[in-house]
Scaffold this active site. Sequence first.
Site, PDB file in Angstrom:
ATOM      1  N   LYS A 136       0.855  -1.182   0.000  1.00  0.00           N
ATOM      2  CA  LYS A 136       0.000   0.000   0.000  1.00  0.00           C
ATOM      3  C   LYS A 136       0.894   1.235   0.000  1.00  0.00           C
ATOM      4  O   LYS A 136       1.945   1.245   0.651  1.00  0.00           O
ATOM      5  CB  LYS A 136      -0.873  -0.040   1.255  1.00  0.00           C
ATOM      6  CG  LYS A 136      -1.903   1.073   1.370  1.00  0.00           C
ATOM      7  CD  LYS A 136      -2.722   0.888   2.662  1.00  0.00           C
ATOM      8  CE  LYS A 136      -3.874   1.877   2.763  1.00  0.00           C
ATOM      9  NZ  LYS A 136      -4.686   1.647   3.996  1.00  0.00           N
ATOM     10  N   SER A 145      -9.705  -1.190   7.192  1.00  0.00           N
ATOM     11  CA  SER A 145      -9.129  -0.990   5.861  1.00  0.00           C
ATOM     12  C   SER A 145      -8.277  -2.135   5.333  1.00  0.00           C
ATOM     13  O   SER A 145      -7.869  -2.102   4.170  1.00  0.00           O
ATOM     14  CB  SER A 145      -8.312   0.299   5.837  1.00  0.00           C
ATOM     15  OG  SER A 145      -9.168   1.411   5.865  1.00  0.00           O
ATOM     16  N   SER A 198      -9.469   1.376   3.120  1.00  0.00           N
ATOM     17  CA  SER A 198      -8.646   2.186   2.243  1.00  0.00           C
ATOM     18  C   SER A 198      -7.601   1.375   1.475  1.00  0.00           C
ATOM     19  O   SER A 198      -7.046   1.870   0.494  1.00  0.00           O
ATOM     20  CB  SER A 198      -7.921   3.261   3.060  1.00  0.00           C
ATOM     21  OG  SER A 198      -7.094   2.661   4.029  1.00  0.00           O
TER      22      SER A 198
END
Lengths: 471, 471
Positions: free
Chosen positions: B84, B183, B159
């Site tokens: 990420k 997330s 996310s």
Amino acid sequence: MTSATDELTALTVAEAAARIGARKLSALELTEAYLARIERLNPTINAFVSVTAERALADARRATDEIARAGSRGPLHGIPLALKDLFETAGIRTTGGGKFFADHVPRADSTVARRLREAGSVLLGKLNTHEFAYGVTTDNPHFGTTRNPWDTSRIPGGSSGGSGAAVAASLAATTLGTDTGGSIRIPASLCGATGLKPTYGRVSKAGVFPLSFLFDHPGPIADSAEDAAIVLEAIAGYDPADATTVRTPVERYREGLVRGLKGLRVGVPRRYFYDRLDGEVAGAVETALGLLRTLGAEVRDVEVPSSEGAVLGLFGLILAEAQHIHADRLARRPQDFGKDVLAILSNPAPTTAAVVAALAEARQLTAAMRDALESVDALATPTTPVTAVKIGQETVRYGGAEEPAIFTMIRCTAPFNATHLPALSLPCGFTREGLPVGLQLVGRPFDESTILAAGHAYQQATDWHRRRPRL
Amino acid sequence: MTSATDELTALTVAEAAARIGARKLSALELTEAYLARIERLNPTINAFVSVTAERALADARRATDEIARAGSRGPLHGIPLALKDLFETAGIRTTGGGKFFADHVPRADSTVARRLREAGSVLLGKLNTHEFAYGVTTDNPHFGTTRNPWDTSRIPGGSSGGSGAAVAASLAATTLGTDTGGSIRIPASLCGATGLKPTYGRVSKAGVFPLSFLFDHPGPIADSAEDAAIVLEAIAGYDPADATTVRTPVERYREGLVRGLKGLRVGVPRRYFYDRLDGEVAGAVETALGLLRTLGAEVRDVEVPSSEGAVLGLFGLILAEAQHIHADRLARRPQDFGKDVLAILSNPAPTTAAVVAALAEARQLTAAMRDALESVDALATPTTPVTAVKIGQETVRYGGAEEPAIFTMIRCTAPFNATHLPALSLPCGFTREGLPVGLQLVGRPFDESTILAAGHAYQQATDWHRRRPRL
């Protein structure tokens, strides 16, 4: 002073346990000795707010019988001790030092009170504290002034002043206190006792009246590092009822004491912690550092950033939490607070931005301290920059300036509430006036073993912790 | 779809590592296969915001040589993975999903990126995220929309949407995400991947762009519980640079997988978590609970108080922290935020009293959850009450009412951010429309082993986690 009674109450927990285990001393005799001493001295010292003599005698008789029948269960079996009045005790009044709870009798024990009971200890009673543990220099307005056994015109420190004074005056074999900005280590320092603030999360706070959930730490105030190790072993560990406890294994702290000081790397964070010190405190601490070196430690200066900002932030966070905890009482019965705590609680709350910034500052200091503790095994600082001040004295002049005594007292201790690191205060000398000086050893997270072993080695080579006031 | 390349990228980390270890597959071949697939599919899926092909090939060649010469160092040696874009990577652009950092090239790795590199893995690139990880349903306004590989008209969740989509589309052998309200687990659930939010403090956040220090948790999104165990073992552990990490020993999570499900006590907290569910999700989860029972677990309902208040409090705390973290950017260049995050950050901050109350509420829920986990070994809930919604869909109607999709998505995950407990999301079925459903297993603090072993046993008996979209 040298009666048979006073000889018994002068024993450390380790010594008393050895005699009890060998059946040379009974839990009942020892309990009676403490109760006699409390009767004689508590009117002067005012360490206890409740003495549970009848129950203590009953518990001591049962312990005596059990030990006679089946032997001792461990080093706390039959040992008379006392708890700061913040620890809930089933069937025994627990005031938190506040008028609101003057008649509050809990139905259940706090987790640590239960663990100490299950270890076979005998509860002598409950010890005075600043009102709701808020404050380190002021008196308790509801339960009176606790006096420093070394000089009864002086404070014992706080908020666990009753615990520090009880240990120094030999009114209990050992005690528990709580520490939010230094409230275990400050009384230990000012009273010549050994106080351990364990790592945050090491000891359960379930059933302990809170000042600040973020920074409260229960722990022992004791005669020696060895006694602190014994108590910690009994009270430490995960508790589902306290969300902040962790499952990190509880060590055999007492067995670990043999590790000693040899080769231990001790860091001296000169900045901030040594910036402003009373001359006699500075001298005693430097002498102690020299002795650590003589005993085989590698003592060297380390760099850590100043704790100034984190300590200011800590004050704000404690205030914000205390205002939350006391919100109902403040709204409904403000007059039932003492004037000092009411004045503090009436301060404007820090803003949300200040709260978040303070949390960030605490985290940054924690990372810096942990980083320093990668290259050394422990840090050494003074516990308090000055010795015990007079009762009622509001400011302290030292290191060339005057400031509120509360700031002076928490200067070296509060950084380790902000950072949650374990910290041990040991007596390391006395001023010419005969007041104790404290040395603070700080360890890595959950590494109480190292600082307890270092403290024990230091105490094997000195007798500061053995000195007791003439009373 | 059944080319040699696609066969390689379909392998789990465990399978690929076995082939690499046996020298039947080289790190270079595998890396080339992933890069080819990224080239083909990323334009549609938009999981990657940066593909570091050259460096990946160089690293893969080095790993290939090392393994040929000295054998594999471990299960991540030569494994191509992606992070990420919140994880700082030395020399590789790290945007945090924000325009502010569109050209930010860190000089140092985040602790976990370094650990993965040291384990010999090959970094394919950086994965899309909601802007500064704030949001679970909206697009990223600067780096485009990531699409759910099961239905490209739908969100992958957030996310860590890029991470979930990359795993589902087999664009990386495994990935890391971060989880503040769900997330990691939400994209795992919506994309049919296996996501682990470890216990708070288990994995270092040093060098990971923060959303909320109080609740951020880095962890893997992977093909299977076994792969999650492999990654966790590599990244877990104390880090002096992250004040929230603890010294609790890192377990051999992969070896622990053999423990299985036999005799495991699984609690089903019906209140709140099962109150409002899409019918197909409810069906798949009940079927999964039945299978757990068939596989030897003892599944029974447990009582825990509603998480409603703690989740609302969590929203406020995250906002307060995010406002602090972004204060300078908000003051100076508000126009550089996307409109959604700017709107959130422009909300009034919760009051200090609300912040402190929210912390207290989180602690109370933690104690209640921990208490429930004294009588069972794990809890089982749906991960998300509904499956992936359409891109741009702002509200969800389910269980008889309509609400903002963000509330729906975090309903079952956020309680375990508030309580810091480890939680694993596993695919447990598909709707008639072909969308994956997630089952969440929650463990005791620092007991990732139990839920990973349970998940592994479940995955040995099912093949939901093996299903991959046709792309």
